[in-house]
Design a protein around this motif. Structure first.
Motif, short mmCIF file in Angstrom:
data_model
loop_
_atom_site.label_atom_id
_atom_site.label_comp_id
_atom_site.label_asym_id
_atom_site.label_seq_id
_atom_site.Cartn_x
_atom_site.Cartn_y
_atom_site.Cartn_z
N TRP A 68 -32.25 -15.11 12.83
CA TRP A 68 -31.83 -15.29 14.22
C TRP A 68 -32.78 -14.58 15.19
O TRP A 68 -33.15 -15.14 16.23
N CYS A 72 -35.20 -16.38 18.32
CA CYS A 72 -34.94 -16.11 19.74
C CYS A 72 -36.01 -15.28 20.44
O CYS A 72 -36.08 -15.28 21.68
N LEU A 130 -31.65 -20.98 28.12
CA LEU A 130 -31.74 -20.35 26.80
C LEU A 130 -30.41 -20.44 26.06
O LEU A 130 -30.40 -20.57 24.83
N PHE A 134 -30.30 -21.79 22.35
CA PHE A 134 -29.78 -20.98 21.25
C PHE A 134 -28.55 -21.62 20.61
O PHE A 134 -28.30 -21.43 19.42
N TYR A 137 -29.79 -23.88 18.01
CA TYR A 137 -30.17 -23.14 16.81
C TYR A 137 -28.94 -22.76 15.99
O TYR A 137 -28.94 -22.83 14.76
N THR A 152 -24.26 -13.33 17.12
CA THR A 152 -25.47 -13.66 17.87
C THR A 152 -25.45 -13.03 19.26
O THR A 152 -26.51 -12.67 19.79
N LEU A 156 -28.40 -10.82 20.90
CA LEU A 156 -29.02 -11.26 22.14
C LEU A 156 -28.97 -10.16 23.20
O LEU A 156 -29.97 -9.91 23.90
#
Length: 250
Positions: A68, A72, A130, A134, A137, A152, A156
Motif C-alpha cells: 500500500w 501511494c 487522490l 486510492f 487501488y 489505509t 495515508l
C-alpha cells in the motif's frame, strides 16, 4: 510547447530534485493509441507476491503495508510538489505508475490542462482526486485479498504529515504554525480525523516539527532491519520531552 507541457516539465524537474526515483515524463499520444493501463489488480498482486518472496520472514501484515505504501507514495509526493512548488495541480487521478521488481518508481501523465487556484483549493482538489485513485487501488487489492479502509486511512494520514515535515525541512521559512494549518487542510481534504495532528511533535533540539507515526510500517520484521526513526514503537518517541505541537500553539 504549450503552457501545460511547461508545467509538467517543471514538475518532473522538481520531483527529481527530491529523489531520482520520482522520475516523471509525458506520454506520447496520437489519435490512434490508447493511454497505458493504470496498475491492474494483477500487477498489484504481483508486487505483493514479490515483496512476500523477498521477505518471507516479515509476514502478511508487512507485505500488505509495504504494498500500500508503494502504491501511494508517488501520487502524494507529486501532488505536494505541484501545489507547493508551482501553486497549480494536474489531474493526479490520471497518473500512471511504473511497477518494478518489489518497487514502484517512475510515473507519467498525458498532457492536459492544470488547475490554478489558491493552495487551500488545490489541496481540497488533490484530496478528491487522490481519494478516487486510492479507492481504485483498494478495490484492486480486494479482488485477490482484503484491505480495510481504516488500515489505509492510518497509513495515508502518516504519509501526508510526513510530507509536511519534509516540506518544512526543504523550506525552513515555513513556521510550525503554517505547517499545522496545512496539516488541517490536508486531513480535511481526505476526510481524515484531525486527531492525527497530535502526532506532530515539537522536537526540543531543533524546535521544528517531528512526526511520530500512528502506524508502524513493520519493516523491523524484515531480517537485518530495525525500527524507523518516526516509529511509534521506538522508545525515544514515547518520551515526554517531545511536546505535542498542537498543545504549544493552542
Amino acid at each position: 510547447m504549450g503552457l501545460s507541457t511547461l508545467h509538467f516539465e517543471k514538475l518532473f524537474l522538481h520531483a527529481r530534485q527530491i529523489t531520482p526515483y520520482l522520475d516523471g515524463c509525458l506520454e506520447e499520444t496520437t489519435t490512434f493509441n490508447e493511454p497505458p493501463p493504470s496498475l491492474s489488480p494483477e500487477s498489484i498482486e504481483r508486487l505483493y507476491n514479490e515483496i512476500a518472496e523477498r521477505n518471507p520472514e516479515a509476514g502478511q501484515p508487512y507485505w500488505l503495508t509495504r504494498t500500500w505504501d508503494l502504491l501511494c507514495w508517488q501520487p502524494v509526493f507529486v501532488s505536494f510538489v505541484a501545489i507547493y512548488a508551482q501553486r497549480a495541480l494536474p489531474d493526479v487521478s490520471t497518473i500512471s505508475q511504473n511497477k518494478q521488481n518489489c518497487f514502484i518508481a517512475g510515473f507519467s501523465f498525458r498532457d492536459h490542462e492544470w488547475t490554478h487556484a489558491r493552495r487551500a483549493t488545490l489541496i481540497k482538489k488533490a484530496g478528491q482526486q487522490l481519494s478516487h485513485l486510492f479507492e481504485t487501488y483498494r478495490d484492486a487489492i480486494n479482488q485477490w485479498g482484503r484491505i480495510r479502509p481504516g488500515f489505509t486511512h492510518h497509513l495515508l494520514a502518516d504519509h501526508l504529515l510526513n510530507c509536511l515535515v519534509r516540506l518544512q525541512e526543504i523550506r525552513p521559512s515555513y513556521s510550525n504554525n503554517t505547517i499545522l494549518r496545512h496539516a488541517q487542510l490536508w486531513l480535511e481534504a481526505f476526510d481524515l480525523p484531525q486527531k492525527h495532528i497530535s502526532n506532530l511533535k515539537i522536537d526540543s533540539t531543533t524546535n521544528k516539527l517531528k512526526l511520530v507515526r500512528t502506524s508502524c510500517c513493520l519493516v523491523y520484521k524484515c531480517e537485518g532491519r530495525s525500527l524507523c526513526a518516526n516509529c511509534p514503537r521506538l522508545e525515544a518517541n514515547k518520551l515526554t520531552n517531545l511536546i505535542t505541537a498542537k498543545e504549544v500553539t493552542a
